[in-house]
Design a protein around this motif. Sequence first.
Motif, short mmCIF file in Angstrom:
data_model
loop_
_atom_site.label_atom_id
_atom_site.label_comp_id
_atom_site.label_asym_id
_atom_site.label_seq_id
_atom_site.Cartn_x
_atom_site.Cartn_y
_atom_site.Cartn_z
N ASN A 106 0.99 -1.19 -0.05
CA ASN A 106 -0.08 0.11 -0.07
C ASN A 106 0.93 1.41 -0.04
N GLY A 107 2.24 1.14 -0.38
CA GLY A 107 3.03 2.22 -0.46
C GLY A 107 3.52 2.83 0.91
N PRO A 108 4.23 3.88 0.88
CA PRO A 108 4.83 4.35 2.17
C PRO A 108 3.77 4.74 3.14
N GLY A 109 4.09 4.44 4.22
CA GLY A 109 3.19 4.95 5.60
C GLY A 109 3.59 6.22 6.05
N ALA A 110 3.63 6.29 7.21
CA ALA A 110 4.07 7.66 7.97
C ALA A 110 4.49 7.28 9.49
N THR A 111 5.67 7.82 9.89
CA THR A 111 6.29 7.56 10.94
C THR A 111 5.36 8.20 12.25
N PRO A 112 5.79 7.97 13.49
CA PRO A 112 5.36 8.67 14.46
C PRO A 112 5.74 10.21 14.57
N LEU A 113 6.71 10.34 14.15
CA LEU A 113 7.59 11.63 13.95
C LEU A 113 6.57 12.45 13.00
N ASP A 114 6.57 12.04 11.74
CA ASP A 114 5.40 12.68 10.60
C ASP A 114 4.09 13.01 11.43
N LEU A 115 3.52 11.96 12.32
CA LEU A 115 2.38 12.28 12.63
C LEU A 115 2.35 13.26 13.80
N LEU A 116 3.53 13.45 14.59
CA LEU A 116 3.60 14.57 15.69
C LEU A 116 4.25 15.53 15.28
N GLY A 117 4.17 16.03 13.84
CA GLY A 117 4.60 17.32 13.39
C GLY A 117 3.78 18.52 13.80
N ARG A 118 4.16 19.50 13.31
CA ARG A 118 3.45 20.72 13.70
C ARG A 118 1.91 20.84 13.68
N PRO A 119 0.87 20.81 14.31
CA PRO A 119 -0.47 20.75 14.10
C PRO A 119 -0.74 21.69 13.05
N GLY A 120 -1.63 21.23 11.83
CA GLY A 120 -2.13 21.93 10.88
C GLY A 120 -1.19 22.11 9.88
N ALA A 121 0.11 21.66 9.98
CA ALA A 121 1.05 21.88 8.95
C ALA A 121 0.49 20.76 7.88
#
Length: 304
Positions: A107-122
Amino acid sequence: MSSNHGWSPLTSGGLFWLIIPLLLSILCYIVAWRTQRKRGPEEASDHINNLGSMTLEEAYLIKARIAELEFPLIFSAATNAVFFKAEAIPSIAKLVSRAAQRSTPRNGPGATPLDLLGRPGAPATKAAIDRVNYIHGFYRPSSKMSDDDLLYVLSLFALEPIRCIDRFEWRRLTALERRALATLWKALGEALRIPFDRLPSDEEGFDDDALKWLSELEVWGREYEERHREKTPESVFLGEKQLDAWVRGVPRFLRRWARGCVAVLIEPGLRQAMGIETPSTLAIVLVQTVVSVRKFIRRRLYTL
């Protein structure tokens, strides 16, 4: 007639008076820098308490200080180890084991926890959340990925950094810092459409009380572990695979010893579920000594 070359900064005395002011300047800078870092959380606490509630941006800034400045090693290690701990749940282990045995992702690349905890709304953070929701869409309708499993994984992401910092670092996180992490993960859980209906206060609402949400999530997560954690062929396979990855950079003749040291850091119940041998007494003493010495050194440096 005696020759007098005069004072030179390269003479031993001159060099001494050049080095001492330099060292004192560096020391003063370190003290001022650390004092400012210690004041930061207090000032943020006063500001947030005056506001009455914590915004996602404020929570993000506190998280960034914890994860990037003060405890980057432990925060990163705890976050990256979440899936390892989750794999002691049979339903999760079965799903991850199938994916691990495939040569290429479907299903292609996912996302790391670091990606999910980026700046809110970015945009990058929104894109990461969309990718995870897209991947979940393949598994949730068929019940291969249950809401309870997702809530359990969310509880680990929210709580493991707190637990590991409390266990391995020189100080525990403050209520403000815990609140910031809870605020971010609660908002992320909502964005990932993970229901909180297993928590007692969900129906009446949490009234922006992220710490209450975190406390109830921790109790529920512990109970979920007790009911569902068990040793399975999939969990043993994944445990062996992860241990091999952790010690891959160690010279071959030291790998067995390194595996024992890593096992010390894993809680006994999780070790049993993942089929990991109980570490030797020597390994336990060595690792505990290293952890204690590291705590002492970091405490001395921070309070300099």
